[in-house]
Design an enzyme around this catalytic site. Structure first.
Site, PDB file in Angstrom:
ATOM      1  N   ASP A 157     -28.813 -16.997  32.755  1.00  0.00           N
ATOM      2  CA  ASP A 157     -27.657 -16.935  33.655  1.00  0.00           C
ATOM      3  C   ASP A 157     -27.571 -15.552  34.298  1.00  0.00           C
ATOM      4  O   ASP A 157     -26.501 -14.948  34.365  1.00  0.00           O
ATOM      5  CB  ASP A 157     -26.373 -17.268  32.905  1.00  0.00           C
ATOM      6  CG  ASP A 157     -25.211 -17.593  33.847  1.00  0.00           C
ATOM      7  OD1 ASP A 157     -25.482 -17.904  35.039  1.00  0.00           O
ATOM      8  OD2 ASP A 157     -24.048 -17.541  33.421  1.00  0.00           O
ATOM      9  N   GLY A 217     -10.929 -12.246  32.753  1.00  0.00           N
ATOM     10  CA  GLY A 217     -11.625 -13.316  33.452  1.00  0.00           C
ATOM     11  C   GLY A 217     -11.781 -14.547  32.590  1.00  0.00           C
ATOM     12  O   GLY A 217     -11.484 -14.532  31.392  1.00  0.00           O
ATOM     13  N   GLY A 227     -14.457 -18.150  31.922  1.00  0.00           N
ATOM     14  CA  GLY A 227     -15.758 -18.757  32.130  1.00  0.00           C
ATOM     15  C   GLY A 227     -15.713 -20.231  31.821  1.00  0.00           C
ATOM     16  O   GLY A 227     -14.635 -20.816  31.676  1.00  0.00           O
ATOM     17  N   LYS A 237     -14.064 -11.374  23.787  1.00  0.00           N
ATOM     18  CA  LYS A 237     -14.385 -12.649  24.423  1.00  0.00           C
ATOM     19  C   LYS A 237     -13.977 -13.780  23.495  1.00  0.00           C
ATOM     20  O   LYS A 237     -14.377 -13.812  22.333  1.00  0.00           O
ATOM     21  CB  LYS A 237     -15.886 -12.730  24.729  1.00  0.00           C
ATOM     22  CG  LYS A 237     -16.301 -14.034  25.395  1.00  0.00           C
ATOM     23  CD  LYS A 237     -17.782 -14.042  25.766  1.00  0.00           C
ATOM     24  CE  LYS A 237     -18.177 -15.334  26.465  1.00  0.00           C
ATOM     25  NZ  LYS A 237     -19.596 -15.333  26.876  1.00  0.00           N
ATOM     26  N   GLY A 255     -14.664 -20.273  27.831  1.00  0.00           N
ATOM     27  CA  GLY A 255     -13.779 -19.293  27.216  1.00  0.00           C
ATOM     28  C   GLY A 255     -13.216 -18.324  28.224  1.00  0.00           C
ATOM     29  O   GLY A 255     -13.262 -18.549  29.435  1.00  0.00           O
TER      30      GLY A 255
END
Length: 465
Positions: free
Chosen positions: A213, A89, A91, A111, A94
């Site tokens: 978040d 995925g 964001g 990540k 990043g």
């Protein structure tokens, strides 16, 4: 080298003796110089013997285990130590990849945090060391107050482009997919999962950390229905008497006071996000379709599934942040009364020392608060002044050695540039990112002209059709 030196010195001594024997007559004519010659030879032989002795001792020491203070530094970790398997995925700053450690074959999550895209106000300085707040907080939690429902950091390192964060890879699915797949068909299932999410958030608030978040995509559900709160890119330390002035997170889960450009306290923002999350788990969609509605409208309920869940959501989604319950009041709400002790019990994890109980946290809290008070939040402009980010591209040609640390099987420098650009340009059709929203807040504290995009809305509901 020592053996060669010894052999050469022996040869010199032998050569000198041969010359003395062949030219004995000559030596007799210079008898007054003989004592000096022999003294020099004797000294040289003695020095050579000491050198050989020292060499043998050093060789013996080198074959022994090194002392701790003489231990060689560990090999610097680079991304080339991993085999990248898949991209999971992206964001706002990043992306995340599945990788395999080459050293032991273990699958991990890595990540990539793009240095140039870390948001303003998300940098931390402690003891003159500057890193993203996300890394500082994850290390702080992992080393001091780990929790089974909170993400655990395994390792971190950096190169010219990225900070890398390594995590465990587990069999799990995020809450977004659970809701879309209609995994929760009863209120009891929702209650159990939500209670565990609240337990994780309570742990964070007790150690003066806000997530900022909380949303369905940042909650992982394991096979045993335990949870894990992930993505601390917007997280921050709470300091007494200090408010936040930067929006971080996701528009559809942000509280009205945050979207209105007011300075805000962190914990009430998390409580609001939990209210949105519970609503989404029960009804299958966000209660607000636009950011305008979040700022101006009251939450509407299609039906009341139960008086308990309705009351809890109304309390958490109170537009007056001072009237929202704190995290302890949420977890002690009567809606959770029918949960079994087994459902409420935090599981023990062999990788996490569960002896960090609430009592221990309270005992250490005073010392930890003092440490947090020393931590400074710095602005991105200061990072640019220190040339830690702005000179990355100019150093590409000058510092080839550093760039070699980026594995070519991951991304070449040109691919890095394309990846960063794609992150900048990629906008979710259903929500405004924290980056774009902050830009609008800076231009003018009037969101009504820029919030026409819809929040995340699903056509399928979870408990109510």
């Amino acid at each position: 080298m020592s053996k060669v030196s010894n052999s050469n010195s022996t040869y010199l001594l032998s050569s000198s003796n041969q010359q003395l024997n062949s030219d004995w007559q000559s030596i007799q004519t210079i008898q007054h110089t003989i004592p000096l010659i022999y003294n020099k030879i004797s000294i040289f032989q003695k020095d050579n013997s000491n050198m050989l002795k020292n060499t043998l001792i050093n060789n013996c020491i080198s074959n022994s285990p090194p002392k701790s203070k003489m231990a060689m530094p560990e090999k610097k970790v680079t991304i080339s130590d991993y085999q990248v398997l898949d991209t999971l995925g992206k964001g706002s700053c990043g992306f995340v990849k599945l990788a395999r450690r080459k050293s032991d074959g273990k699958n991990v999550i890595i990540k990539y945090v793009v240095k140039s895209l870390v948001l303003d106000g998300c940098w931390t300085r402690e003891d003159n060391v500057k890193i993203p707040t996300e890394i500082h907080i994850l290390k702080y939690i992992t080393e001091n107050f780990p929790h089974p429902y909170v993400l655990r950091l395994l390792n971190t390192w950096e190169d010219n482009y990225y900070y890398y964060l390594e995590f465990d890879s587990q069999n799990c699915i995020d809450l977004f997919e659970c809701i879309d797949n209609r995994r929760f068909t009863t209120e009891a299932q929702v209650k159990k999962i939500f209670y565990r999410i609240v337990q994780g958030v309570q742990h964070l608030h007790h150690i003066n950390i806000v997530h900022r978040d909380i949303k369905d995509e940042n909650i992982l559900i394991r096979d045993d229905d335990t949870v894990e709160i992930i993505d601390f890119g917007s997280s921050a330390y709470v300091k007494e008497g200090k408010k936040f002035d930067k929006f971080c997170g996701t528009g559809g889960y942000a509280a009205p006071e945050v979207l209105s450009g007011q300075k805000y306290d962190g914990p009430p923002q998390d409580i609001w996000s939990l209210g949105i999350l519970l609503y989404t788990m029960i009804y299958g969609s966000n209660p607000f379709r636009t950011l305008d509605q979040i700022i101006t409208s009251e939450v509407q309920f299609p039906v009341i599934v139960s008086s308990g869940s309705h009351d809890l959501m109304c309390r958490m989604l109170n537009r007056d942040f001072q009237k929202r319950p704190n995290i302890d009041e949420v977890i002690n709400h009567s809606w959770f009364n029918d949960l079994t002790e087994e459902d409420k019990q935090i599981p023990k994890n062999t990788n996490i020392p569960i002896e960090n109980s609430n009592e221990e946290i309270e005992n250490n809290k005073e010392n930890e608060i003092k440490k947090i008070e020393k931590i400074e939040i710095i602005k991105k402009e200061e990072m640019d002044k220190d040339n830690s980010i702005s000179k990355v591209h100019s150093e590409e040609e000058e510092d080839i050695t550093e760039m070699d640390n980026i594995s070519v099987e991951i991304l070449t420098p040109m691919e890095n540039e394309k990846e960063i650009e794609s992150i900048k340009l990629e906008e979710d059709d259903n929500e405004l990112t924290s980056t774009t929203l902050n830009e609008e807040l800076i231009k003018k504290l009037d969101l009504h002209s820029v919030v026409s995009e819809e929040c995340d809305v699903r056509s399928d509901s979870t408990l109510v059709d």
